[in-house]
Enzyme design. Structure first.
Site, PDB file in Angstrom:
ATOM      1  N   CYS A 124       0.864  -1.180   0.000  1.00 31.04           N
ATOM      2  CA  CYS A 124       0.000   0.000   0.000  1.00 31.04           C
ATOM      3  C   CYS A 124       0.904   1.234   0.000  1.00 31.04           C
ATOM      4  O   CYS A 124       2.084   1.136  -0.331  1.00 31.04           O
ATOM      5  CB  CYS A 124      -0.984  -0.011   1.171  1.00 31.04           C
TER       6      CYS A 124
ATOM      7  N   ARG B 175      -3.509  -0.660   5.239  1.00 29.80           N
ATOM      8  CA  ARG B 175      -4.056  -1.739   4.413  1.00 29.80           C
ATOM      9  C   ARG B 175      -3.122  -2.933   4.244  1.00 29.80           C
ATOM     10  O   ARG B 175      -3.521  -4.076   4.497  1.00 29.80           O
ATOM     11  CB  ARG B 175      -4.450  -1.191   3.035  1.00 29.80           C
TER      12      ARG B 175
ATOM     13  N   ASP C 198      -8.343   3.326   1.056  1.00 24.40           N
ATOM     14  CA  ASP C 198      -7.432   3.782   2.108  1.00 24.40           C
ATOM     15  C   ASP C 198      -8.257   4.376   3.246  1.00 24.40           C
ATOM     16  O   ASP C 198      -8.925   5.394   3.071  1.00 24.40           O
ATOM     17  CB  ASP C 198      -6.480   4.825   1.552  1.00 24.40           C
TER      18      ASP C 198
END
Length: 175
Positions: free
Chosen positions: A20, A26, A134
């Site tokens: 990420c 994440r 996100d």
């Protein structure tokens, strides 16, 4: 699973890299969940899971406290994570590198023709091709949404791993 995992580079072993932006929300969530599910399936001795971020802002830091709290509440242990940054060696080290969203994928140089770099969401059995949003600038519900997506996709990945870890099937008569 809509897309398929590429074959292992080393027979009987498999490595999954998760990427990420900052490696605090994440991809570490996916790392903790997938690692746990790999262990539950009895595959931890043959499957490596790692995560990193395309940016270096959080190298060495623990994951975002909200991501960690969401994982803890779901029974996972997020305490061992420390942020790492992606470098090109990951593409050669891992059998597949899974980006959480299109921007992360672009930062990695885009989807590779050999299928070794792709979106994590391409393996999502419910929303194939989706991006993992996100949650950093949102509330707790964003972290829960990420966990839900990561859990179902991790289940699909773990379901596919035994077939990738088996030696090539013989063509002999099974009867």
């Amino acid at each position: 699973m809509s897309a398929a995992l590429p074959p292992p580079r080393t027979p009987g072993r498999y490595a999954v890299g998760l990427v990420c932006l900052g490696n605090i929300c994440r991809s570490p969530t996916a790392d903790v969940v997938l690692s746990g599910k790999v262990a539950e399936a009895g595959l931890a001795d043959r499957v490596e899971v790692g995560s990193c971020g395309t940016g270096g802002w959080h190298v060495g830091e623990p994951m975002d406290p909200r991501a960690a709290a969401t994982l803890s509440a779901a029974g996972y242990d997020p305490t061992r994570h420390r942020g790492r940054q992606y470098d090109e060696a990951w593409a050669a080290r891992f059998d597949v590198v899974l980006a959480m969203d299109a921007a992360n994928l672009a930062d990695l140089g885009g989807r590779r023709a050999d299928g070794r770099v792709m979106l994590f969401g391409e393996l999502d059995p419910v929303a194939p091709g989706s991006e993992v949003p996100d949650p950093y600038y949102g509330g707790a519900d964003g972290f829960e949404e990420v966990l839900e997506m990561v859990e179902r996709t991790s289940d699909a990945i773990v379901d596919a791993l035994p077939g990738l870890l088996e030696p090539t099937a013989s063509t002999g008569d099974d009867a």
